[in-house]
Design a protein around this motif. Structure first.
Motif, PDB file in Angstrom:
ATOM      1  N   GLY A 172       0.769  -1.234   0.000  1.00 61.56           N
ATOM      2  CA  GLY A 172       0.000   0.000   0.000  1.00 61.56           C
ATOM      3  C   GLY A 172       0.796   1.277   0.000  1.00 61.56           C
ATOM      4  N   LEU A 173       2.051   1.264   0.422  1.00 57.04           N
ATOM      5  CA  LEU A 173       2.821   2.501   0.563  1.00 57.04           C
ATOM      6  C   LEU A 173       4.096   2.442  -0.267  1.00 57.04           C
ATOM      7  CD1 LEU A 173       2.515   3.167   4.414  1.00 57.04           C
ATOM      8  CD2 LEU A 173       1.258   4.284   2.566  1.00 57.04           C
ATOM      9  N   PRO A 174       4.583   3.597  -0.719  1.00 61.16           N
ATOM     10  CA  PRO A 174       5.886   3.615  -1.405  1.00 61.16           C
ATOM     11  C   PRO A 174       7.017   3.308  -0.433  1.00 61.16           C
ATOM     12  CG  PRO A 174       5.051   5.845  -1.095  1.00 61.16           C
ATOM     13  CD  PRO A 174       3.941   4.922  -0.692  1.00 61.16           C
ATOM     14  N   SER A 175       8.146   2.958  -0.990  1.00 63.97           N
ATOM     15  CA  SER A 175       9.259   2.476  -0.154  1.00 63.97           C
ATOM     16  C   SER A 175       9.777   3.538   0.810  1.00 63.97           C
ATOM     17  CB  SER A 175      10.395   1.990  -1.064  1.00 63.97           C
ATOM     18  OG  SER A 175      10.840   3.047  -1.910  1.00 63.97           O
ATOM     19  N   GLY A 176       9.668   4.810   0.472  1.00 63.16           N
ATOM     20  CA  GLY A 176      10.207   5.832   1.351  1.00 63.16           C
ATOM     21  C   GLY A 176       9.271   6.254   2.456  1.00 63.16           C
ATOM     22  N   ALA A 177       8.071   5.693   2.502  1.00 66.30           N
ATOM     23  CA  ALA A 177       7.079   6.116   3.494  1.00 66.30           C
ATOM     24  C   ALA A 177       7.062   5.223   4.727  1.00 66.30           C
ATOM     25  CB  ALA A 177       5.692   6.160   2.859  1.00 66.30           C
ATOM     26  N   PHE A 178       7.884   4.181   4.806  1.00 64.36           N
ATOM     27  CA  PHE A 178       7.874   3.281   5.963  1.00 64.36           C
ATOM     28  C   PHE A 178       9.293   2.739   6.189  1.00 64.36           C
ATOM     29  CE2 PHE A 178       6.894   0.767   2.231  1.00 64.36           C
ATOM     30  CZ  PHE A 178       7.731  -0.315   2.356  1.00 64.36           C
ATOM     31  N   PHE A 180      11.085  -0.715   8.483  1.00 62.10           N
ATOM     32  CA  PHE A 180      10.911  -1.870   9.357  1.00 62.10           C
ATOM     33  C   PHE A 180      12.082  -1.968  10.342  1.00 62.10           C
ATOM     34  CE2 PHE A 180       8.646  -3.409   5.441  1.00 62.10           C
ATOM     35  CZ  PHE A 180       7.370  -3.300   5.987  1.00 62.10           C
ATOM     36  N   GLN A 181      11.728  -2.304  11.563  1.00 66.34           N
ATOM     37  CA  GLN A 181      12.701  -2.481  12.627  1.00 66.34           C
ATOM     38  C   GLN A 181      13.634  -1.266  12.791  1.00 66.34           C
ATOM     39  OE1 GLN A 181      12.620  -5.127  14.687  1.00 66.34           O
ATOM     40  NE2 GLN A 181      10.940  -6.081  13.523  1.00 66.34           N
ATOM     41  N   PRO A 182      13.093  -0.046  12.856  1.00 69.80           N
ATOM     42  CA  PRO A 182      13.971   1.116  13.068  1.00 69.80           C
ATOM     43  C   PRO A 182      14.356   1.222  14.544  1.00 69.80           C
ATOM     44  CG  PRO A 182      11.717   1.850  12.981  1.00 69.80           C
ATOM     45  CD  PRO A 182      11.660   0.365  12.744  1.00 69.80           C
ATOM     46  N   THR A 183      15.357   2.018  14.801  1.00 71.19           N
ATOM     47  CA  THR A 183      15.812   2.235  16.189  1.00 71.19           C
ATOM     48  C   THR A 183      15.388   3.622  16.623  1.00 71.19           C
ATOM     49  OG1 THR A 183      17.707   0.779  15.828  1.00 71.19           O
ATOM     50  CG2 THR A 183      17.790   2.269  17.736  1.00 71.19           C
ATOM     51  N   LEU A 184      14.630   3.688  17.720  1.00 65.32           N
ATOM     52  CA  LEU A 184      14.165   4.962  18.233  1.00 65.32           C
ATOM     53  C   LEU A 184      15.230   5.579  19.156  1.00 65.32           C
ATOM     54  CD1 LEU A 184      10.454   4.006  19.047  1.00 65.32           C
ATOM     55  CD2 LEU A 184      11.362   5.051  16.957  1.00 65.32           C
ATOM     56  N   SER A 185      14.910   6.770  19.642  1.00 62.21           N
ATOM     57  CA  SER A 185      15.866   7.458  20.517  1.00 62.21           C
ATOM     58  C   SER A 185      16.044   6.739  21.852  1.00 62.21           C
ATOM     59  CB  SER A 185      15.385   8.898  20.757  1.00 62.21           C
ATOM     60  OG  SER A 185      14.103   8.896  21.375  1.00 62.21           O
ATOM     61  N   ASN A 186      15.022   5.960  22.280  1.00 58.84           N
ATOM     62  CA  ASN A 186      15.152   5.204  23.530  1.00 58.84           C
ATOM     63  C   ASN A 186      15.683   3.804  23.280  1.00 58.84           C
ATOM     64  OD1 ASN A 186      13.003   4.143  22.208  1.00 58.84           O
ATOM     65  ND2 ASN A 186      11.519   4.386  23.877  1.00 58.84           N
ATOM     66  N   ARG A 187      16.274   3.589  22.079  1.00 60.14           N
ATOM     67  CA  ARG A 187      16.903   2.319  21.681  1.00 60.14           C
ATOM     68  C   ARG A 187      15.884   1.178  21.534  1.00 60.14           C
ATOM     69  NH1 ARG A 187      22.235   2.721  21.591  1.00 60.14           N
ATOM     70  NH2 ARG A 187      23.250   4.425  22.763  1.00 60.14           N
ATOM     71  N   MET A 188      14.609   1.511  21.454  1.00 62.47           N
ATOM     72  CA  MET A 188      13.604   0.504  21.187  1.00 62.47           C
ATOM     73  C   MET A 188      13.424   0.364  19.670  1.00 62.47           C
ATOM     74  SD  MET A 188      12.708  -0.784  23.958  1.00 62.47           S
ATOM     75  CE  MET A 188      13.079  -0.441  25.684  1.00 62.47           C
ATOM     76  N   ARG A 189      13.083  -0.852  19.254  1.00 62.67           N
ATOM     77  CA  ARG A 189      12.946  -1.141  17.826  1.00 62.67           C
ATOM     78  C   ARG A 189      11.529  -1.659  17.550  1.00 62.67           C
ATOM     79  NH1 ARG A 189      17.732  -4.590  15.466  1.00 62.67           N
ATOM     80  NH2 ARG A 189      16.767  -3.750  13.576  1.00 62.67           N
ATOM     81  N   PRO A 190      10.614  -0.794  17.105  1.00 67.75           N
ATOM     82  CA  PRO A 190       9.265  -1.255  16.753  1.00 67.75           C
ATOM     83  C   PRO A 190       9.293  -2.073  15.469  1.00 67.75           C
ATOM     84  CG  PRO A 190       9.511   1.055  16.217  1.00 67.75           C
ATOM     85  CD  PRO A 190      10.770   0.656  16.938  1.00 67.75           C
ATOM     86  N   ASP A 191       8.232  -2.804  15.254  1.00 61.77           N
ATOM     87  CA  ASP A 191       8.171  -3.647  14.046  1.00 61.77           C
ATOM     88  C   ASP A 191       8.101  -2.812  12.775  1.00 61.77           C
ATOM     89  OD1 ASP A 191       8.213  -5.994  15.550  1.00 61.77           O
ATOM     90  OD2 ASP A 191       6.055  -5.892  15.908  1.00 61.77           O
ATOM     91  N   CYS A 192       7.417  -1.687  12.838  1.00 57.62           N
ATOM     92  CA  CYS A 192       7.317  -0.837  11.641  1.00 57.62           C
ATOM     93  C   CYS A 192       7.070   0.593  12.084  1.00 57.62           C
ATOM     94  CB  CYS A 192       6.177  -1.311  10.724  1.00 57.62           C
ATOM     95  SG  CYS A 192       5.978  -0.321   9.226  1.00 57.62           S
ATOM     96  N   LEU A 193       7.607   1.530  11.297  1.00 63.58           N
ATOM     97  CA  LEU A 193       7.413   2.953  11.555  1.00 63.58           C
ATOM     98  C   LEU A 193       6.997   3.596  10.228  1.00 63.58           C
ATOM     99  CD1 LEU A 193       7.690   5.102  13.819  1.00 63.58           C
ATOM    100  CD2 LEU A 193       9.948   5.625  12.888  1.00 63.58           C
ATOM    101  N   VAL A 194       5.760   4.092  10.198  1.00 60.57           N
ATOM    102  CA  VAL A 194       5.209   4.707   8.984  1.00 60.57           C
ATOM    103  C   VAL A 194       5.330   6.223   9.118  1.00 60.57           C
ATOM    104  CG1 VAL A 194       3.172   4.981   7.526  1.00 60.57           C
ATOM    105  CG2 VAL A 194       3.600   2.802   8.675  1.00 60.57           C
ATOM    106  N   ARG A 195       5.909   6.870   8.110  1.00 62.03           N
ATOM    107  CA  ARG A 195       6.107   8.309   8.137  1.00 62.03           C
ATOM    108  C   ARG A 195       5.066   8.962   7.226  1.00 62.03           C
ATOM    109  NH1 ARG A 195      10.608   9.244  10.878  1.00 62.03           N
ATOM    110  NH2 ARG A 195      12.209   7.583  10.987  1.00 62.03           N
ATOM    111  N   LEU A 196       4.278   9.855   7.827  1.00 55.71           N
ATOM    112  CA  LEU A 196       3.234  10.551   7.092  1.00 55.71           C
ATOM    113  C   LEU A 196       3.795  11.818   6.473  1.00 55.71           C
ATOM    114  CD1 LEU A 196       0.300  10.175   9.646  1.00 55.71           C
ATOM    115  CD2 LEU A 196       0.811   8.767   7.645  1.00 55.71           C
ATOM    116  N   PRO A 197       3.270  12.256   5.312  1.00 54.22           N
ATOM    117  CA  PRO A 197       3.792  13.469   4.664  1.00 54.22           C
ATOM    118  C   PRO A 197       3.457  14.715   5.482  1.00 54.22           C
ATOM    119  CG  PRO A 197       1.825  12.663   3.539  1.00 54.22           C
ATOM    120  CD  PRO A 197       2.206  11.612   4.528  1.00 54.22           C
ATOM    121  N   GLY A 198       4.432  15.618   5.583  1.00 51.99           N
ATOM    122  CA  GLY A 198       4.243  16.846   6.320  1.00 51.99           C
ATOM    123  C   GLY A 198       4.402  16.715   7.815  1.00 51.99           C
ATOM    124  N   ASP A 199       4.789  15.532   8.291  1.00 54.54           N
ATOM    125  CA  ASP A 199       4.945  15.305   9.736  1.00 54.54           C
ATOM    126  C   ASP A 199       6.165  14.422   9.944  1.00 54.54           C
ATOM    127  OD1 ASP A 199       4.707  15.068  12.441  1.00 54.54           O
ATOM    128  OD2 ASP A 199       2.610  14.435  12.431  1.00 54.54           O
TER     129      ASP A 199
END
Length: 395
Positions: A172-178, A180-199
């Motif tokens: 459903g989404l283009p490759s640059g919009a999500f 997988f397994q990113p590292t957050l600032s608190n060193r936690m790694r969620p399964d997926c992080l979806v980035r919305l346009p303008g935010d």
């Protein structure tokens, strides 16, 4: 003669009177006989006339019957000839109809045979498809058994949910919009992080789901076992919701809500039907529980947002190009106006030239109408010749 022969009352009957009476009687009888004979003769003559008339009428009727018989014979012969002709035409028509019917029956049998052959071939194809479907069903049965084994293992179950979630998001989404397994600032790694346009903040999607309690809840027999399994489901779900809220809801880095992905629609249905309090608590904790269909719907909404953002980005480029195009059109309009002015000037010059030529022609005609002497005319012609012109050229 006067002797009385018989007394009839007071009237004496003499021989003379008797003879006269007998004579009168004889005359009367003779008259009667004559009248009867004449009447008999008239009757016989009438009967003869009637018989003759009847004979004549009979002859006429016989002649009429003979004529009618002759006409009937002729008509019968004509009818026989016509019937013979019609019979031959009828036989020919019947033969043609029979031939046509045989031809159509042959074509129908051929078409039916061809149709039956096609149906048999299609039936064989469908049987082959059914055999392939049975084979696929057997393979699917084996896959279901393997899926059951996968779901029975916690790590395998997590990988299955992660894979299904990734497939929905990738579709459903283009490759640059999500990511997988990113590292957050608190060193936690969620399964997926979806980035919305303008935010800059990302939307967290978690694919790990506690299934053991649901398995026990479904397999529980009796109210007590079912109650224990329901308590375990509530405990596991609330703990998992709390972990998501604490680990992945980071102000300024992630969105205010997170999604917990349930890998099966049936589990989501049981959760919505029997554990509505857990769903409400998850909402209050800003964690939205989604099934595969709900996640696909949310991804479609995000896809529309991404598409709108790209359209807005491209709209500026389109506006710039349209502005340039308008400038080119303005320059073209100015050049066309200049060219139109040149054309108008050229038309004016041509009109002035036509006026001059008309004046020259009129003056030439006036000169032709003048009368000159022969010497003057010859001199004029010689002069025009010497100048390399002629009167016709002047015209």
């Amino acid at each position: 003669m006067n002797d009385v022969v018989l007394l009839l009352g007071s009237y004496p009957l003499t021989w003379g009177r008797l003879v006269i009476g007998m004579a009168a009687s004889s005359l009367f009888l003779l008259t009667i006989v004559t009248l009867l004979l004449m009447r008999t003769r008239r009757e016989r003559a009438f009967e003869a006339a009637v018989s003759a008339e009847r004979a004549r009428e009979m002859d006429d009727k016989v002649a009429e019957l003979t004529r009618i018989q002759a006409e009937m014979t002729g008509r019968m012969q004509t009818i026989a000839e016509v019937f013979g002709t019609r019979q031959s035409d009828f036989v020919r028509l019947i033969s043609e109809r029979i031939d046509g019917l045989q031809h159509r029956v042959g074509q129908g049998l051929e078409a039916t045979t061809r149709h039956q052959t096609e149906n048999l071939s299609r039936l064989h194809e469908r049987l082959a498809v059914i055999d392939a479907a049975q084979k696929n069903l057997k393979d699917l049965t084996g896959e279901i058994v393997g899926l059951k084994d996968v779901l029975s293992n916690k790590q395998s179950r997590g990988a299955y949910g992660q894979g299904r979630m990734e497939a929905i998001i990738r579709d459903g989404l283009p490759s640059g919009a999500f990511e997988f397994q990113p590292t957050l600032s608190n060193r936690m790694r969620p399964d997926c992080l979806v980035r919305l346009p303008g935010d800059e903040r990302g939307l967290v999607v978690d694919a790990k789901f506690p299934l053991e309690g649901f398995t026990q809840f479904r397999e529980a027999k009796g109210e007590e076992a079912r109650s224990r399994a329901a308590a375990k489901v509530r405990s596991d779900m609330l703990v998992h919701v709390k972990d998501i809220a604490e680990k992945y809801l980071i102000p300024g880095e992630t969105q205010d809500i997170a999604m917990m992905f349930v890998p099966a629609e049936s589990i989501y249905a049981d959760l919505s039907e029997h554990f509505d309090d857990v769903v409400q608590k998850a909402h209050r904790a800003r964690v939205v529980i989604v099934s595969p269909s709900l996640l696909a719907l949310a991804i479609q909404v995000m896809q529309a947002l991404v598409r709108d953002a790209r359209i807005r980005e491209e709209a500026h480029i389109i506006q710039v190009e349209v502005q340039k195009l308008l400038e080119d059109v303005e320059r073209l309009d100015g050049r066309v106006a200049k060219l139109d002015a040149h054309f108008r000037q050229a038309q004016d010059d041509v009109a002035q030239i036509r006026i001059s030529t008309d004046k020259i022609v009129k003056r030439g005609q006036k000169i032709e109408t003048l009368e000159f002497d022969e010497g003057e005319a010859g001199a004029r012609a010689e002069l025009l010749r010497l100048q390399g012109r002629s009167l016709r050229a002047v015209e």
